[in-house]
Design a protein around this motif. Structure first.
Motif, PDB file in Angstrom:
ATOM      1  N   GLU A 139       0.812  -1.212   0.000  1.00 12.61           N
ATOM      2  CA  GLU A 139       0.000   0.000   0.000  1.00 12.61           C
ATOM      3  C   GLU A 139       0.849   1.266   0.000  1.00 12.61           C
ATOM      4  O   GLU A 139       0.396   2.306  -0.468  1.00 12.61           O
ATOM      5  CB  GLU A 139      -0.945  -0.013   1.199  1.00 12.61           C
ATOM      6  N   ILE A 140       2.052   1.189   0.498  1.00 11.98           N
ATOM      7  CA  ILE A 140       2.931   2.360   0.497  1.00 11.98           C
ATOM      8  C   ILE A 140       3.213   2.799  -0.935  1.00 11.98           C
ATOM      9  O   ILE A 140       3.119   3.974  -1.268  1.00 11.98           O
ATOM     10  CB  ILE A 140       4.245   2.076   1.268  1.00 11.98           C
ATOM     11  N   GLY A 141       3.553   1.851  -1.787  1.00 11.14           N
ATOM     12  CA  GLY A 141       3.887   2.198  -3.166  1.00 11.14           C
ATOM     13  C   GLY A 141       2.684   2.359  -4.073  1.00 11.14           C
ATOM     14  O   GLY A 141       2.720   3.132  -5.021  1.00 11.14           O
ATOM     15  N   ALA A 142       1.606   1.633  -3.787  1.00 11.01           N
ATOM     16  CA  ALA A 142       0.447   1.633  -4.678  1.00 11.01           C
ATOM     17  C   ALA A 142      -0.704   2.472  -4.166  1.00 11.01           C
ATOM     18  O   ALA A 142      -1.649   2.741  -4.901  1.00 11.01           O
ATOM     19  CB  ALA A 142      -0.034   0.194  -4.881  1.00 11.01           C
ATOM     20  N   GLY A 143      -0.636   2.869  -2.926  1.00 12.46           N
ATOM     21  CA  GLY A 143      -1.764   3.559  -2.308  1.00 12.46           C
ATOM     22  C   GLY A 143      -2.743   2.542  -1.757  1.00 12.46           C
ATOM     23  O   GLY A 143      -2.826   1.410  -2.230  1.00 12.46           O
ATOM     24  N   ASP A 144      -3.474   2.940  -0.752  1.00 16.49           N
ATOM     25  CA  ASP A 144      -4.459   2.059  -0.132  1.00 16.49           C
ATOM     26  C   ASP A 144      -5.777   2.206  -0.878  1.00 16.49           C
ATOM     27  O   ASP A 144      -6.232   3.312  -1.139  1.00 16.49           O
ATOM     28  CB  ASP A 144      -4.631   2.435   1.345  1.00 16.49           C
ATOM     29  N   THR A 145      -6.367   1.090  -1.258  1.00 17.71           N
ATOM     30  CA  THR A 145      -7.643   1.106  -1.957  1.00 17.71           C
ATOM     31  C   THR A 145      -8.760   0.954  -0.931  1.00 17.71           C
ATOM     32  O   THR A 145      -8.756   0.015  -0.142  1.00 17.71           O
ATOM     33  CB  THR A 145      -7.733  -0.034  -2.995  1.00 17.71           C
ATOM     34  N   TRP A 146      -9.692   1.877  -0.948  1.00 16.36           N
ATOM     35  CA  TRP A 146     -10.802   1.865  -0.007  1.00 16.36           C
ATOM     36  C   TRP A 146     -11.606   0.587  -0.164  1.00 16.36           C
ATOM     37  O   TRP A 146     -11.868   0.133  -1.281  1.00 16.36           O
ATOM     38  CB  TRP A 146     -11.667   3.104  -0.255  1.00 16.36           C
ATOM     39  N   VAL A 147     -11.973  -0.004   0.926  1.00 16.15           N
ATOM     40  CA  VAL A 147     -12.662  -1.289   0.924  1.00 16.15           C
ATOM     41  C   VAL A 147     -13.971  -1.255   0.127  1.00 16.15           C
ATOM     42  O   VAL A 147     -14.413  -2.271  -0.396  1.00 16.15           O
ATOM     43  CB  VAL A 147     -12.889  -1.783   2.372  1.00 16.15           C
ATOM     44  N   GLU A 162      -0.281  -3.446  -5.837  1.00 12.36           N
ATOM     45  CA  GLU A 162       0.442  -3.659  -4.584  1.00 12.36           C
ATOM     46  C   GLU A 162       1.560  -4.683  -4.747  1.00 12.36           C
ATOM     47  O   GLU A 162       2.639  -4.528  -4.169  1.00 12.36           O
ATOM     48  CB  GLU A 162      -0.529  -4.083  -3.481  1.00 12.36           C
ATOM     49  N   TRP A 163       1.328  -5.712  -5.550  1.00 13.15           N
ATOM     50  CA  TRP A 163       2.349  -6.732  -5.794  1.00 13.15           C
ATOM     51  C   TRP A 163       3.585  -6.100  -6.438  1.00 13.15           C
ATOM     52  O   TRP A 163       4.713  -6.419  -6.067  1.00 13.15           O
ATOM     53  CB  TRP A 163       1.773  -7.844  -6.663  1.00 13.15           C
ATOM     54  N   SER A 213       4.593  -3.023  -6.061  1.00 10.08           N
ATOM     55  CA  SER A 213       5.234  -2.255  -4.997  1.00 10.08           C
ATOM     56  C   SER A 213       6.044  -3.168  -4.073  1.00 10.08           C
ATOM     57  O   SER A 213       7.175  -2.840  -3.701  1.00 10.08           O
ATOM     58  CB  SER A 213       4.171  -1.498  -4.191  1.00 10.08           C
ATOM     59  N   VAL A 214       5.475  -4.300  -3.732  1.00 12.67           N
ATOM     60  CA  VAL A 214       6.163  -5.258  -2.854  1.00 12.67           C
ATOM     61  C   VAL A 214       7.429  -5.779  -3.520  1.00 12.67           C
ATOM     62  O   VAL A 214       8.504  -5.815  -2.910  1.00 12.67           O
ATOM     63  CB  VAL A 214       5.218  -6.421  -2.474  1.00 12.67           C
ATOM     64  N   LYS A 215       7.320  -6.187  -4.771  1.00 11.84           N
ATOM     65  CA  LYS A 215       8.497  -6.721  -5.469  1.00 11.84           C
ATOM     66  C   LYS A 215       9.605  -5.679  -5.544  1.00 11.84           C
ATOM     67  O   LYS A 215      10.783  -5.993  -5.313  1.00 11.84           O
ATOM     68  CB  LYS A 215       8.117  -7.202  -6.868  1.00 11.84           C
ATOM     69  N   LYS A 216       9.236  -4.454  -5.855  1.00 15.22           N
ATOM     70  CA  LYS A 216      10.229  -3.379  -5.969  1.00 15.22           C
ATOM     71  C   LYS A 216      10.908  -3.113  -4.626  1.00 15.22           C
ATOM     72  O   LYS A 216      12.130  -3.006  -4.553  1.00 15.22           O
ATOM     73  CB  LYS A 216       9.547  -2.110  -6.474  1.00 15.22           C
ATOM     74  N   THR A 217      10.135  -3.031  -3.577  1.00 14.86           N
ATOM     75  CA  THR A 217      10.690  -2.746  -2.254  1.00 14.86           C
ATOM     76  C   THR A 217      11.536  -3.903  -1.745  1.00 14.86           C
ATOM     77  O   THR A 217      12.647  -3.697  -1.248  1.00 14.86           O
ATOM     78  CB  THR A 217       9.556  -2.443  -1.252  1.00 14.86           C
TER      79      THR A 217
END
Length: 142
Positions: A19-27, A40-41, A43-47
């Motif tokens: 969510e840090i890299g992609a932003g949080d998507t409202w439920v 989000e995936w 963002s995770v791979k990059k981090t």
């Protein structure tokens, strides 16, 4: 059921990396949810690429275990805690009668219903938080 709390905590922290890299998507954002996993995936791979490979692989597996809704005690418990956090935050932070999207009690209960299957104690907390939020004017009592 025994739960490895260190694993749960790690899952919850790793979940936030996406969510840090992609932003949080409202439920309640059904359109945004369609692509949130992929965003989000990435963002995770990059981090995690910044970490030693073995550690990165381990963390990627934990992230996927949580996000893929794996049927492990840790993933199920982590998802419950992750769903509780916004309820608590909203109740404590939002000003009285702030309900810009006209959310109803029944909508919130529907989104959190999976918690009832996991833990009677956590479900009681959900019901209490929602009732307090209705009393504060954060959800319509419908």
């Amino acid at each position: 059921e025994e739960v490895d709390l260190e694993k749960v905590m790690t899952m919850l922290l790793l979940h936030e990396i996406g969510e840090i890299g992609a932003g949080d998507t409202w439920v309640y954002d059904e359109v945004g949810k369609l692509s949130s996993f992929d965003r989000e995936w990435e963002s995770v791979k990059k981090t995690l690429a910044l970490l030693p490979p073995e550690q990165a692989d381990s963390y990627r597996e934990l992230w996927l275990e949580f996000e893929s809704k794996a049927d492990t005690p840790e993933a199920r418990y982590a998802r419950c805690l992750d769903a509780l956090a916004p309820l608590m935050n909203h109740l404590l932070i939002a000003p009285e009668n702030e309900n810009l999207d006209s959310l109803t009690k029944s909508q919130v209960l529907a989104k959190k219903a999976f918690i009832k299957e996991e833990s009677a104690e956590l479900w009681e907390l959900v019901l209490d938080l929602i009732d307090q939020s209705v009393a504060k004017g954060l959800y319509l009592d419908k």
